[in-house]
Motif scaffolding. Structure first.
Motif, short mmCIF file in Angstrom:
data_model
loop_
_atom_site.label_atom_id
_atom_site.label_comp_id
_atom_site.label_asym_id
_atom_site.label_seq_id
_atom_site.Cartn_x
_atom_site.Cartn_y
_atom_site.Cartn_z
N GLU A 98 0.83 -1.21 0.00
CA GLU A 98 0.00 0.00 0.00
C GLU A 98 0.86 1.26 0.00
OE1 GLU A 98 -2.70 -0.29 3.28
OE2 GLU A 98 -4.05 -1.68 2.22
N VAL A 99 1.97 1.23 0.73
CA VAL A 99 2.90 2.37 0.72
C VAL A 99 3.43 2.60 -0.69
CG1 VAL A 99 5.19 3.14 1.47
CG2 VAL A 99 3.58 2.21 3.14
N ARG A 100 3.80 1.51 -1.35
CA ARG A 100 4.33 1.62 -2.71
C ARG A 100 3.25 2.08 -3.68
NH1 ARG A 100 6.81 -3.72 -5.22
NH2 ARG A 100 4.60 -4.22 -5.21
N ALA A 101 2.03 1.57 -3.52
CA ALA A 101 0.94 1.96 -4.41
C ALA A 101 0.60 3.43 -4.25
CB ALA A 101 -0.30 1.10 -4.13
N ALA A 102 0.57 3.91 -3.00
CA ALA A 102 0.27 5.32 -2.76
C ALA A 102 1.39 6.21 -3.30
CB ALA A 102 0.09 5.56 -1.26
N GLY A 103 2.62 5.73 -3.24
CA GLY A 103 3.74 6.50 -3.78
C GLY A 103 3.70 6.56 -5.30
N SER A 104 3.21 5.50 -5.92
CA SER A 104 3.14 5.44 -7.38
C SER A 104 2.03 6.33 -7.92
CB SER A 104 2.94 4.00 -7.84
OG SER A 104 2.84 3.93 -9.24
N ASN A 105 0.85 6.24 -7.29
CA ASN A 105 -0.31 7.05 -7.73
C ASN A 105 -1.25 7.18 -6.55
OD1 ASN A 105 -2.78 8.00 -8.87
ND2 ASN A 105 -2.13 7.26 -10.87
N GLU A 106 -1.14 8.30 -5.84
CA GLU A 106 -1.90 8.47 -4.60
C GLU A 106 -3.41 8.46 -4.84
OE1 GLU A 106 -2.35 12.18 -1.68
OE2 GLU A 106 -0.40 11.17 -1.45
N ARG A 107 -3.85 9.11 -5.90
CA ARG A 107 -5.30 9.17 -6.16
C ARG A 107 -5.85 7.80 -6.50
NH1 ARG A 107 -9.53 12.20 -6.95
NH2 ARG A 107 -11.05 11.70 -8.57
N SER A 108 -5.12 7.07 -7.33
CA SER A 108 -5.56 5.72 -7.68
C SER A 108 -5.60 4.83 -6.44
CB SER A 108 -4.62 5.13 -8.73
OG SER A 108 -4.97 3.79 -9.02
N ALA A 109 -4.58 4.96 -5.58
CA ALA A 109 -4.55 4.16 -4.36
C ALA A 109 -5.73 4.51 -3.45
CB ALA A 109 -3.23 4.40 -3.62
N TYR A 110 -6.05 5.82 -3.36
CA TYR A 110 -7.17 6.26 -2.54
C TYR A 110 -8.49 5.68 -3.06
CZ TYR A 110 -10.64 9.38 -0.46
OH TYR A 110 -11.74 9.88 0.20
N LEU A 111 -8.66 5.68 -4.39
CA LEU A 111 -9.88 5.13 -4.98
C LEU A 111 -9.99 3.63 -4.74
CD1 LEU A 111 -9.95 7.10 -8.36
CD2 LEU A 111 -11.37 7.48 -6.32
N ASN A 112 -8.84 3.00 -4.48
CA ASN A 112 -8.83 1.56 -4.16
C ASN A 112 -8.81 1.33 -2.65
OD1 ASN A 112 -8.49 -0.28 -6.70
ND2 ASN A 112 -7.24 1.54 -7.11
N ARG A 113 -9.28 2.34 -1.91
CA ARG A 113 -9.45 2.27 -0.46
C ARG A 113 -8.13 2.10 0.30
NH1 ARG A 113 -14.95 -1.47 0.19
NH2 ARG A 113 -16.30 -0.12 -1.10
N VAL A 114 -7.08 2.67 -0.23
CA VAL A 114 -5.81 2.72 0.49
C VAL A 114 -5.76 4.04 1.24
CG1 VAL A 114 -3.30 2.84 0.29
CG2 VAL A 114 -4.60 1.25 -1.15
N SER A 115 -5.54 3.99 2.54
CA SER A 115 -5.54 5.18 3.38
C SER A 115 -4.27 6.01 3.15
CB SER A 115 -5.64 4.80 4.86
OG SER A 115 -5.40 5.91 5.69
N VAL A 116 -4.47 7.26 2.76
CA VAL A 116 -3.33 8.17 2.56
C VAL A 116 -2.63 8.42 3.89
CG1 VAL A 116 -2.64 10.49 1.86
CG2 VAL A 116 -4.38 9.26 0.54
#
Length: 318
Positions: free
Chosen positions: A187-205
């Motif tokens: 999740e850390v890596r996903a948020a670093g790659s694309n924060e908005r996309s990670a957020y839409l996939n329910r990854v907490s910023v």
């Protein structure tokens, strides 16, 4: 995506590894005893503080941020360690846990301010670094000895002829191998790659920031503990010497400053490169300032090579 492109993306630490091998070869020619076990122990010990503090920085950069506060955490930790006298086992455990928790607390505080305030990590952690340096100077106004002797003896132990730093390095690699496969790291890596996309996939910023900066603070405090036991003294401003080299080690190791990709192996290689440059300068009998020149040249070279590699892998995946 071709296998070659995938291999290049997953092993960005290979180019700096070639640089490290070259430096090792130069040192080996100039001083053949370098590869004796005792010398290897010494080199690992010399690089270990940088490796530990850069481990946490790797997580933050992978998240897409930067953490300058690690310098303040390192300085404050050494100041606290040097003012504890000679505690018993129970008190030693308490103070070790205290500084590690302090590091985590500083990191989480950074994460909360950055996320909720929507502020740049550079500015926030720069401010935190300044505050912590001031706290370190309040606790210990000048460099002094005073780190408990039992702590120093532990760091200099040689079980089975292997130095404690080498054992710590092995443990660090194993822990990273495990952590890099966890949901938290992904999740850390996903948020670093694309924060908005990670957020839409329910990854907490906020959650990913808290983990990245919290662990960065933890490793900075751990680096301070190690540095204190290695030197036997408190250095209230020593963090200043490690902030930029830690970031440089991360970048040299192939971790992208844009976030989304990090490699502890690359960071370790980068830390050893920066450590061995000093040996090369000394053995070649050059002026000390050449260490900064060579470090900058290698950093620039690796950044250029990384940019070219990313460009080619992007074209290859298109």
């Amino acid at each position: 995506m071709s296998a070659a492109v995938d291999f290049a993306r997953r092993n960005t630490w290979l180019p700096p590894l070639l640089v490290l091998i070259l430096l090792g070869a130069i040192i080996g020619v100039l001083r053949p005893s370098t590869f004796a076990m005792d010398q290897i122990n010494i080199k690992v010990a010399a690089a270990m503080t940088l490796i530990v503090i850069a481990t946490g920085e790797t997580l933050v950069v992978t998240r897409g941020g930067i953490d300058l506060s690690v310098g303040g955490v390192l300085s404050l930790t050494t100041a606290i360690c040097a003012t504890r006298g000679d505690p018993g086992l129970g008190e030693s455990v308490f103070w070790i846990a205290f500084v590690l928790a302090l590091g985590v607390g500083v990191g989480v505080l950074n994460a909360v301010i950055i996320t909720l305030g929507k502020l740049q990590s550079f500015v926030v952690t720069l401010a935190t670094w300044s505050i912590l340096e001031g706290c370190a100077l309040t606790v210990l106004p000048a460099e002094t000895s005073g780190v408990p002797k039992s702590w120093v003896d532990l760091e200099h132990a040689m079980p089975f002829g292997i130095g404690v730093p080498m054992i710590l390095l092995g443990v660090l690699i194993v822990l990273w191998a495990w952590f890099s496969r966890t949901r938290i790291y992904n999740e850390v890596r996903a948020a670093g790659s694309n924060e908005r996309s990670a957020y839409l996939n329910r990854v907490s910023v906020l959650g990913t920031n808290a983990w990245a900066y919290g662990l960065s603070g933890f490793f900075a405090a751990a680096a301070g503990l190690y540095f204190s036991t290695q030197t036997g003294a408190g250095h209230p401003t020593v963090g200043t010497q490690y902030v930029l080299p830690a970031i440089a080690a991360v970048v040299i190791g192939g971790t992208s400053l844009m976030g989304g990709r990090g490699s502890l192996m690359g960071t370790i290689v980068g830390a050893f490169i920066l450590t061995l440059i000093g040996d090369v300068v000394f053995l070649l009998k050059l002026q000390s300032y050449w260490q900064w020149v060579m470090s900058g040249m290698i950093l620039m070279l690796v950044v250029i090579l990384t940019a070219l590699t990313e460009s080619r892998t992007t074209q290859g995946s298109g």
